[in-house]
Scaffold this active site. Structure first.
Site: not given
Ligand code: NAP
Length: 314
Positions: A131, A134-135
């Protein structure tokens, strides 16, 4: 006793909730751990109608949720652990308890396909990610690799160029399958470099990822590519373990439906990526969710012996 239980809260599930809500069915959405499905993990959605300037996945998911709740959908962050469709009303067991439902709409979607190489599991969360939204932020001025050649790999790779100083795109062939617009932007982006005809054979590191072992599938040559992180975008697998033996699936585990989103069990419907393999898009997931909800309404009306107006969809 619930009229409609919707399992999953991606675009298909939340659209089914909007439609079932507007039909006064008071639907219950079992959302899983997080709202929005795969779409909510997408940095930028450029092709959902109505948003000419694009919209972030999380923002779109929030709007879907607001609209569903406005029409009376109840959303619970709970996980389904088993279902029994061999009886009616259907039984759904969750961490929170047992639910009986007259109709069920399965919208559990897909999860990222894994590389299945040494080091992948060990370094998950320590340099291996599925992701970028997300990261990506953690890779400011770092070097990362993206694996895959589809829309997700290229678009999320482009997103990562906002943070990383270099993004390698590792693809097992020498041609991308991503849409031409994203391909063009990737080719023109100075931070992106392509590693063609190559597969990752190992993720290496110490306490976190330091590199990838790569094999050129044409020459057989092995090399080590130093990277601080790797984002895996090599396609998706359906989340249907719960439904094995309950509804018919194809050989890849996708739920088989007809054009009206009916599964092999009357009263159980499926919508979104979990059944749709023609075009996995937010717009198609939403469309199939709407159809499933209207068909659930029809099923309930027939159950009560009420006349139901014929709708023109196939
Ligand atoms: P995808 O289109 O199935 O592409 C998967 C990519 O991973 C392909 O390039 C494939 O290689 C490669 N691959 C598969 N297995 C592999 C393996 N074991 N090792 C190495 N490479 C492997 O998957 P996706 O990009 O996740 O997209 C899924 C669906 O969502 C698609 O329908 C896509 O159009 C849609 N989507 C759309 C958008 C958008 O419209 N903006 C954004 C994201 C996703 P080959 O090319 O050699 O098969």
């Amino acid at each position: 006793m619930e009229n409609v239980v919707i399992i999953g809260s991606g675009p298909a599930g939340l659209t089914a909730a909007i439609y079932a809500g507007r039909s006064m069915l008071n639907p219950l959405v079992i959302a899983g751990h997080a709202m929005g499905g795969q779409a909510a993990l997408t940095a930028e959605i450029e092709n959902y109608p109505g948003f000419p300037d694009g919209i972030s996945g999380p923002d779109l998911a929030q709007l879907f949720q607001r609209q569903a709740e406005k029409f009376g959908a109840r959303i619970e962050y709970d996980i389904v652990t088993s279902v029994d469709f061999s009886r009616h009303p259907f039984k759904i067991t969750t961490y929170g308890g047992e639910i009986e439902a007259k109709t069920v709409i399965i919208c559990t979607g897909v999860s990222p396909r894994k590389l299945d190489v040494p080091g992948e599991k060990e370094f998950a969360g320590r340099g291996v990610s599925y992701c970028a939204t997300c990261d990506g932020f953690f890779y400011r001025d770092k070097v990362v690799a993206v694996v895959g050649g589809g829309d997700a790999a290229v678009e999320e790779g482009l997103y990562l160029t906002r943070f990383a100083k270099k993004v390698y795109l590792i693809h097992r062939r020498n041609r991308l399958r991503a849409n031409p617009s994203a391909q063009k932007r990737a080719e023109q982006n100075e931070k992106m470099a392509f590693v063609w005809n190559s597969v990752v054979t190992e993720v290496v590191g110490d306490d976190k990822v330091t590199g990838l072992r790569i094999r050129n599938v044409e020459t057989g040559e092995e090399s080590l590519l130093p990277v601080d992180g790797v984002f895996v975008y090599i396609g998706q697998v359906p989340k249907t373990d719960l439904f094995v033996g309950q509804v018919e699936m194809d050989e890849a585990g996708f739920i088989i439906t007809d054009r009206r989103m009916h599964t092999s069990v009357p009263g159980v419907f499926a919508a979104g990526d979990v059944q749709g393999r023609v075009l996995a898009q937010v717009v198609t997931a939403a469309g199939s969710g709407a159809i499933a909800a209207m068909e659930a309404e029809r099923f309930l009306a027939e159950l009560e012996g009420e006349p139901y107006p014929e709708r023109k969809h196939g």
